[in-house]
Design a protein around this motif. Structure first.
Motif, PDB file in Angstrom:
ATOM      1  N   ALA A  47       0.824  -1.210   0.000  1.00  9.17           N
ATOM      2  CA  ALA A  47       0.000   0.000   0.000  1.00  9.17           C
ATOM      3  C   ALA A  47       0.858   1.260   0.000  1.00  9.17           C
ATOM      4  O   ALA A  47       0.531   2.250  -0.667  1.00  9.17           O
ATOM      5  CB  ALA A  47      -0.927  -0.002   1.212  1.00  9.17           C
ATOM      6  N   ARG A  54       2.134   1.739  -3.538  1.00  8.45           N
ATOM      7  CA  ARG A  54       1.086   2.190  -4.449  1.00  8.45           C
ATOM      8  C   ARG A  54       0.693   3.631  -4.174  1.00  8.45           C
ATOM      9  O   ARG A  54       0.304   4.362  -5.089  1.00  8.45           O
ATOM     10  CB  ARG A  54      -0.138   1.292  -4.308  1.00  8.45           C
ATOM     11  N   ALA A  55       0.744   4.030  -2.916  1.00  8.20           N
ATOM     12  CA  ALA A  55       0.342   5.395  -2.559  1.00  8.20           C
ATOM     13  C   ALA A  55       1.445   6.411  -2.810  1.00  8.20           C
ATOM     14  O   ALA A  55       1.227   7.609  -2.624  1.00  8.20           O
ATOM     15  CB  ALA A  55      -0.076   5.439  -1.084  1.00  8.20           C
ATOM     16  N   ILE A  79      -2.441   6.017   1.849  1.00  8.23           N
ATOM     17  CA  ILE A  79      -1.986   4.701   2.312  1.00  8.23           C
ATOM     18  C   ILE A  79      -3.140   3.869   2.862  1.00  8.23           C
ATOM     19  O   ILE A  79      -3.276   2.678   2.547  1.00  8.23           O
ATOM     20  CB  ILE A  79      -0.869   4.863   3.371  1.00  8.23           C
ATOM     21  N   ASP A 123      -6.376   3.987   2.232  1.00  6.89           N
ATOM     22  CA  ASP A 123      -7.280   3.532   1.171  1.00  6.89           C
ATOM     23  C   ASP A 123      -6.651   2.413   0.351  1.00  6.89           C
ATOM     24  O   ASP A 123      -7.321   1.435  -0.003  1.00  6.89           O
ATOM     25  CB  ASP A 123      -7.647   4.700   0.252  1.00  6.89           C
ATOM     26  N   GLU A 124      -5.373   2.556   0.045  1.00  6.29           N
ATOM     27  CA  GLU A 124      -4.686   1.517  -0.724  1.00  6.29           C
ATOM     28  C   GLU A 124      -4.595   0.214   0.067  1.00  6.29           C
ATOM     29  O   GLU A 124      -4.757  -0.878  -0.491  1.00  6.29           O
ATOM     30  CB  GLU A 124      -3.284   1.990  -1.109  1.00  6.29           C
ATOM     31  N   ALA A 125      -4.331   0.322   1.373  1.00  8.36           N
ATOM     32  CA  ALA A 125      -4.251  -0.885   2.211  1.00  8.36           C
ATOM     33  C   ALA A 125      -5.592  -1.586   2.290  1.00  8.36           C
ATOM     34  O   ALA A 125      -5.672  -2.818   2.211  1.00  8.36           O
ATOM     35  CB  ALA A 125      -3.765  -0.508   3.608  1.00  8.36           C
ATOM     36  N   SER A 143      -8.042  -1.419   0.067  1.00  6.12           N
ATOM     37  CA  SER A 143      -8.329  -2.000  -1.242  1.00  6.12           C
ATOM     38  C   SER A 143      -7.573  -3.304  -1.450  1.00  6.12           C
ATOM     39  O   SER A 143      -8.131  -4.304  -1.937  1.00  6.12           O
ATOM     40  CB  SER A 143      -7.956  -0.991  -2.338  1.00  6.12           C
ATOM     41  N   PHE A 144      -6.294  -3.326  -1.065  1.00  8.84           N
ATOM     42  CA  PHE A 144      -5.486  -4.535  -1.212  1.00  8.84           C
ATOM     43  C   PHE A 144      -5.963  -5.637  -0.268  1.00  8.84           C
ATOM     44  O   PHE A 144      -5.971  -6.820  -0.624  1.00  8.84           O
ATOM     45  CB  PHE A 144      -4.022  -4.204  -0.936  1.00  8.84           C
TER      46      PHE A 144
END
Length: 290
Positions: A38, A41-42, A49, A51-53, A55-56
């Protein structure tokens, strides 16, 4: 007349310490597994971070990887604790040969499958089918390709079965059983097993399954049958979730699932009892013949 000293009673604190250590290590390892990608990606943007975590975490790679990481950490804690307790690891974990015949193992597998069907259907009927980790996994696996299904069977089916049965029924229940009666040891282990899953829906189902696992292990004297039942049940969940076309079962179908699952559990339990009686009969016969 000299009285022989009684054998020292097994201390219980090592398994409870191991449980706490395993719980937090699994949380930390899983969080790191989800956070590291994450962060990349962020682009190191703190606002993205989380939101990415998230989503993953709810994607198939995130769920499968976290399950595998958790199983590996739990297995390592189990092996280290068993080694520190002394004695053979296999005997400490009740991982050696058991009294179960193939029919007994099959009965354990079938009984757990019926229990899972009944619990899952009851959760659907109670309106809890859309809640919890189990549903998130099912959603992530839906319409998976063969390679992803195979990986999911390994990460969600086989690895957790070995790790969880080794720790809970092998390490914890065996230790508690050395000090307590059968059912207190089984129930406390099942409670710890349910709480370990954190999620209320999945944890409740894990507690119920833990009672069944504990009974199987106690009757057959080892964890091999419970590992087989656990792995098969998880693998079937993966396959059915991956191939499911819809996640909206009707009320009638759910009710049928509860009834069928209950009947299967009863049939499996009856077969388990008969299988154990057959083992006792064989042992008695062999002793008489000698």
């Amino acid at each position: 007349m000299q009285v022989a000293p009684s054998a020292p009673r097994s201390a219980l604190w090592p398994v409870f310490v191991a449980y706490v250590v395993a719980f937090f290590l699994v949380l930390i390892a899983s969080a790191l597994y989800l956070l590291v990608p994450a962060v990349g990606r962020a682009g190191w943007d703190p606002a993205r971070i989380a939101d990415e975590a998230a989503s993953f975490a709810f994607s198939a790679p995130g769920l499968l990887g976290a399950a595998l990481v958790s199983a590996v950490v739990l297995a390592l804690v189990t092996l280290v604790t068993a080694r520190l307790m002394g004695g053979g690891v296999a005997s400490r974990l009740s991982a050696g040969p058991t009294r179960a015949r193939p029919a007994g193992v099959a009965a354990a597998v079938v009984g757990l499958a019926g229990l899972s069907l009944a619990c899952g259907s009851a959760a659907q009927l109670a309106g809890l089918g859309k809640a919890g980790v189990t549903e998130s996994i099912a959603q992530a696996l839906r319409s998976s390709n063969p390679l992803r299904i195979a990986l999911a069977v390994l990460c969600i089916g086989i690895a957790p079965a070995f790790a969880e049965e080794g720790f809970f029924r092998g390490l914890m229940q065996t230790r508690l059983r050395a000090r307590w009666r059968r059912w207190p040891a089984i129930v406390v282990t099942a409670l710890a097993f349910g709480a370990f899953h954190v999620d209320p829906v999945q944890g409740t189902e894990a507690f119920i399954a833990g009672i069944f696992f504990g009974w199987v292990v106690d009757r057959f004297g080892g964890i091999r049958p419970s590992i087989a039942a656990h792995a098969f049940n998880n693998a079937m969940f993966v396959v059915f979730a991956s191939l499911a076309a819809s996640d909206e079962p009707g009320t009638r179908l759910v009710t049928v699932g509860i009834l069928v699952g209950g009947l299967v559990v009863c049939a499996g339990a009856a077969a388990l009892i008969r299988s154990r009686h057959a083992v006792r009969g064989d042992v008695t016969a062999s002793i008489s013949a000698s």
